[in-house]
Scaffold this motif. Structure first.
Motif, PDB file in Angstrom:
ATOM      1  N   LEU A  59      29.237 -18.664 -13.320  1.00  0.00           N
ATOM      2  CA  LEU A  59      29.550 -19.968 -13.904  1.00  0.00           C
ATOM      3  C   LEU A  59      29.087 -19.985 -15.354  1.00  0.00           C
ATOM      4  CD1 LEU A  59      28.536 -22.434 -11.034  1.00  0.00           C
ATOM      5  CD2 LEU A  59      30.845 -21.908 -11.807  1.00  0.00           C
ATOM      6  N   LYS A  60      30.008 -20.258 -16.265  1.00  0.00           N
ATOM      7  CA  LYS A  60      29.685 -20.321 -17.689  1.00  0.00           C
ATOM      8  C   LYS A  60      29.616 -21.772 -18.138  1.00  0.00           C
ATOM      9  CE  LYS A  60      31.695 -15.879 -19.060  1.00  0.00           C
ATOM     10  NZ  LYS A  60      32.702 -15.207 -19.938  1.00  0.00           N
ATOM     11  N   PRO A  61      28.560 -22.132 -18.896  1.00  0.00           N
ATOM     12  CA  PRO A  61      28.428 -23.511 -19.357  1.00  0.00           C
ATOM     13  C   PRO A  61      29.514 -23.835 -20.382  1.00  0.00           C
ATOM     14  CG  PRO A  61      26.748 -22.132 -20.361  1.00  0.00           C
ATOM     15  CD  PRO A  61      27.443 -21.278 -19.353  1.00  0.00           C
ATOM     16  N   PRO A  62      29.829 -25.109 -20.503  1.00  0.00           N
ATOM     17  CA  PRO A  62      30.896 -25.504 -21.434  1.00  0.00           C
ATOM     18  C   PRO A  62      30.436 -25.427 -22.892  1.00  0.00           C
ATOM     19  CG  PRO A  62      29.901 -27.438 -20.447  1.00  0.00           C
ATOM     20  CD  PRO A  62      29.298 -26.258 -19.745  1.00  0.00           C
ATOM     21  N   ALA A  63      31.384 -25.246 -23.788  1.00  0.00           N
ATOM     22  CA  ALA A  63      31.077 -25.238 -25.218  1.00  0.00           C
ATOM     23  C   ALA A  63      30.756 -26.639 -25.717  1.00  0.00           C
ATOM     24  CB  ALA A  63      32.252 -24.647 -25.993  1.00  0.00           C
ATOM     25  N   VAL A  64      31.319 -27.635 -25.050  1.00  0.00           N
ATOM     26  CA  VAL A  64      31.125 -29.039 -25.427  1.00  0.00           C
ATOM     27  C   VAL A  64      30.341 -29.739 -24.328  1.00  0.00           C
ATOM     28  CG1 VAL A  64      32.259 -31.202 -26.024  1.00  0.00           C
ATOM     29  CG2 VAL A  64      33.292 -29.018 -26.713  1.00  0.00           C
ATOM     30  N   PRO A  65      29.234 -30.414 -24.638  1.00  0.00           N
ATOM     31  CA  PRO A  65      28.471 -31.112 -23.609  1.00  0.00           C
ATOM     32  C   PRO A  65      29.331 -32.092 -22.820  1.00  0.00           C
ATOM     33  CG  PRO A  65      27.238 -31.048 -25.667  1.00  0.00           C
ATOM     34  CD  PRO A  65      28.617 -30.535 -25.977  1.00  0.00           C
ATOM     35  N   GLY A  66      29.161 -32.051 -21.506  1.00  0.00           N
ATOM     36  CA  GLY A  66      29.906 -32.942 -20.634  1.00  0.00           C
ATOM     37  C   GLY A  66      31.203 -32.364 -20.117  1.00  0.00           C
ATOM     38  N   ALA A  67      31.666 -31.287 -20.705  1.00  0.00           N
ATOM     39  CA  ALA A  67      32.890 -30.651 -20.225  1.00  0.00           C
ATOM     40  C   ALA A  67      32.589 -29.833 -18.972  1.00  0.00           C
ATOM     41  CB  ALA A  67      33.484 -29.765 -21.315  1.00  0.00           C
ATOM     42  N   ALA A  68      33.635 -29.342 -18.335  1.00  0.00           N
ATOM     43  CA  ALA A  68      33.477 -28.616 -17.079  1.00  0.00           C
ATOM     44  C   ALA A  68      32.967 -27.195 -17.305  1.00  0.00           C
ATOM     45  CB  ALA A  68      34.811 -28.566 -16.345  1.00  0.00           C
ATOM     46  N   TRP A  69      32.158 -26.714 -16.360  1.00  0.00           N
ATOM     47  CA  TRP A  69      31.773 -25.312 -16.344  1.00  0.00           C
ATOM     48  C   TRP A  69      32.972 -24.481 -15.891  1.00  0.00           C
ATOM     49  CZ3 TRP A  69      26.453 -23.135 -16.178  1.00  0.00           C
ATOM     50  CH2 TRP A  69      25.490 -24.037 -16.652  1.00  0.00           C
ATOM     51  N   THR A  70      32.987 -23.198 -16.281  1.00  0.00           N
ATOM     52  CA  THR A  70      34.088 -22.315 -15.940  1.00  0.00           C
ATOM     53  C   THR A  70      33.625 -21.266 -14.938  1.00  0.00           C
ATOM     54  OG1 THR A  70      35.023 -22.565 -18.150  1.00  0.00           O
ATOM     55  CG2 THR A  70      35.816 -20.707 -16.839  1.00  0.00           C
ATOM     56  N   GLU A  71      34.329 -21.166 -13.823  1.00  0.00           N
ATOM     57  CA  GLU A  71      33.970 -20.193 -12.790  1.00  0.00           C
ATOM     58  C   GLU A  71      34.833 -18.948 -12.905  1.00  0.00           C
ATOM     59  OE1 GLU A  71      33.752 -19.635  -7.940  1.00  0.00           O
ATOM     60  OE2 GLU A  71      35.515 -20.476  -8.929  1.00  0.00           O
ATOM     61  N   SER A  72      34.188 -17.802 -12.712  1.00  0.00           N
ATOM     62  CA  SER A  72      34.894 -16.530 -12.609  1.00  0.00           C
ATOM     63  C   SER A  72      34.415 -15.826 -11.348  1.00  0.00           C
ATOM     64  CB  SER A  72      34.612 -15.632 -13.813  1.00  0.00           C
ATOM     65  OG  SER A  72      35.029 -16.240 -15.021  1.00  0.00           O
ATOM     66  N   VAL A  73      35.333 -15.373 -10.521  1.00  0.00           N
ATOM     67  CA  VAL A  73      34.979 -14.586  -9.340  1.00  0.00           C
ATOM     68  C   VAL A  73      34.871 -13.132  -9.779  1.00  0.00           C
ATOM     69  CG1 VAL A  73      35.676 -13.833  -7.040  1.00  0.00           C
ATOM     70  CG2 VAL A  73      36.074 -16.195  -7.753  1.00  0.00           C
ATOM     71  N   LEU A  74      33.662 -12.586  -9.712  1.00  0.00           N
ATOM     72  CA  LEU A  74      33.421 -11.225 -10.160  1.00  0.00           C
ATOM     73  C   LEU A  74      33.826 -10.202  -9.112  1.00  0.00           C
ATOM     74  CD1 LEU A  74      29.914 -11.643 -11.841  1.00  0.00           C
ATOM     75  CD2 LEU A  74      32.187 -12.036 -12.809  1.00  0.00           C
ATOM     76  N   TYR A  75      33.644 -10.554  -7.831  1.00  0.00           N
ATOM     77  CA  TYR A  75      33.984  -9.608  -6.769  1.00  0.00           C
ATOM     78  C   TYR A  75      34.254 -10.354  -5.471  1.00  0.00           C
ATOM     79  CZ  TYR A  75      33.894  -5.603  -3.645  1.00  0.00           C
ATOM     80  OH  TYR A  75      34.235  -4.672  -2.719  1.00  0.00           O
ATOM     81  N   ARG A  76      35.264  -9.893  -4.748  1.00  0.00           N
ATOM     82  CA  ARG A  76      35.592 -10.413  -3.419  1.00  0.00           C
ATOM     83  C   ARG A  76      35.318  -9.327  -2.391  1.00  0.00           C
ATOM     84  NH1 ARG A  76      39.475 -12.668  -6.856  1.00  0.00           N
ATOM     85  NH2 ARG A  76      39.694 -14.941  -6.635  1.00  0.00           N
ATOM     86  N   PHE A  77      34.416  -9.607  -1.465  1.00  0.00           N
ATOM     87  CA  PHE A  77      34.107  -8.628  -0.431  1.00  0.00           C
ATOM     88  C   PHE A  77      35.291  -8.453   0.504  1.00  0.00           C
ATOM     89  CE2 PHE A  77      29.970 -10.138  -1.842  1.00  0.00           C
ATOM     90  CZ  PHE A  77      29.335  -8.932  -2.059  1.00  0.00           C
ATOM     91  N   ALA A  78      35.481  -7.193   0.957  1.00  0.00           N
ATOM     92  CA  ALA A  78      36.633  -6.864   1.785  1.00  0.00           C
ATOM     93  C   ALA A  78      36.316  -6.878   3.269  1.00  0.00           C
ATOM     94  CB  ALA A  78      37.170  -5.485   1.389  1.00  0.00           C
ATOM     95  N   GLY A  79      35.035  -6.582   3.615  1.00  0.00           N
ATOM     96  CA  GLY A  79      34.682  -6.573   5.032  1.00  0.00           C
ATOM     97  C   GLY A  79      35.332  -5.449   5.809  1.00  0.00           C
ATOM     98  N   ALA A  80      35.828  -4.439   5.126  1.00  0.00           N
ATOM     99  CA  ALA A  80      36.492  -3.309   5.786  1.00  0.00           C
ATOM    100  C   ALA A  80      36.192  -2.046   5.000  1.00  0.00           C
ATOM    101  CB  ALA A  80      37.997  -3.548   5.868  1.00  0.00           C
ATOM    102  N   ASN A  81      36.411  -0.894   5.655  1.00  0.00           N
ATOM    103  CA  ASN A  81      36.217   0.416   5.015  1.00  0.00           C
ATOM    104  C   ASN A  81      34.807   0.576   4.444  1.00  0.00           C
ATOM    105  OD1 ASN A  81      38.972   1.108   5.508  1.00  0.00           O
ATOM    106  ND2 ASN A  81      39.571  -0.059   3.701  1.00  0.00           N
TER     107      ASN A  81
END
Length: 225
Positions: free
Chosen positions: A8-30
């Motif tokens: 989660l990255k904080p906003p450049a402007v106070p009060g704006a929304a944080w930005t989410e990035s999914v770094l990795y999705r677990f596969a549960g296989a192999n």
């Protein structure tokens, strides 16, 4: 549906929304893990280390759990790469179902807890030593196996049962069961007095019905110890 590691990255402007990035999705296989129950540890080079309670190998269809490493991309916006650092087996005294976040040692070692396994199947304290050269494997050592009932399994996930380490290399934590009264214990695991000797455990405080029961998180070090 196997869980993610996110940023989660904080906003450049106070009060704006944080930005989410999914770094990795677990596969549960192999051989990959699934269902991470602890936070991530930031290591050298911005690498992230953590555990999943299931996945990997063994332990039936659920898997015994893994320790993973995520390496940041060289270019902004590119994909992070995952490496399984350790596959728990639950055999020959190994632990399984790791819980909580990892703890970083002074030489890059990773310390953690499993909720089951060890010599008595009450869980264990383990250490992973990084390889001496790139491409080699990490080395796992089971430092202490909880025996119960004095020290019972460090279960209670999804709580973060993280260990802390002091300057002398002793480890501290808590379990939600066991102790003198069966309501949980704060413990200390002391390194051996001579190389190759056994690690030993001390009961620092046993909870009772009057003052609280079943601690479900780790401990924090104060300025005076």
């Amino acid at each position: 549906g196997c869980g993610t590691v996110f940023e989660l990255k904080p906003p450049a402007v106070p009060g704006a929304a944080w930005t989410e990035s999914v770094l990795y999705r677990f596969a549960g296989a192999n051989g990959d893990g699934w269902s991470p129950y602890g936070g991530v540890l930031i290591g050298n080079g911005g690498r992230l280390y953590g555990t999943t309670i299931y996945g990997g190998i063994g332990c039936g269809a659920w898997g015994c759990g893994i320790v993973f490493e995520l390496t940041p991309p060289k270019a902004a916006g590119a994909v992070w790469s995952e490496k399984v650092v350790h596959l728990f087996t639950g055999e020959n005294g190994d632990g399984f179902q790791p819980v909580g976040s990892l703890t970083l040692g002074k030489n890059g070692e990773l310390y953690g807890l499993t909720s089951l396994g060890g010599s008595s199947n009450y869980g264990a304290v383990y250490r992973l030593t990084p390889p001496a050269a790139a491409g080699q494997t990490w080395i796992e050592s089971i430092l202490y196996s909880f025996a119960g009932p004095s020290f019972s399994a460090p279960q209670g996930y999804p709580a973060d049962m993280k260990l802390i380490i002091d300057a002398g290399g002793a480890l501290y934590g808590a379990t939600p069961f066991g102790g003198r009264f069966g309501y949980g214990v704060v413990f200390k695991i002391l390194p051996p007095k001579s190389p190759g000797g056994p690690w030993t455990a001390a009961d620092l405080f046993s909870f009772n019905e009057a003052d609280g029961a079943s601690p479900s998180g780790g401990v924090v070090a104060g300025s005076t110890g």
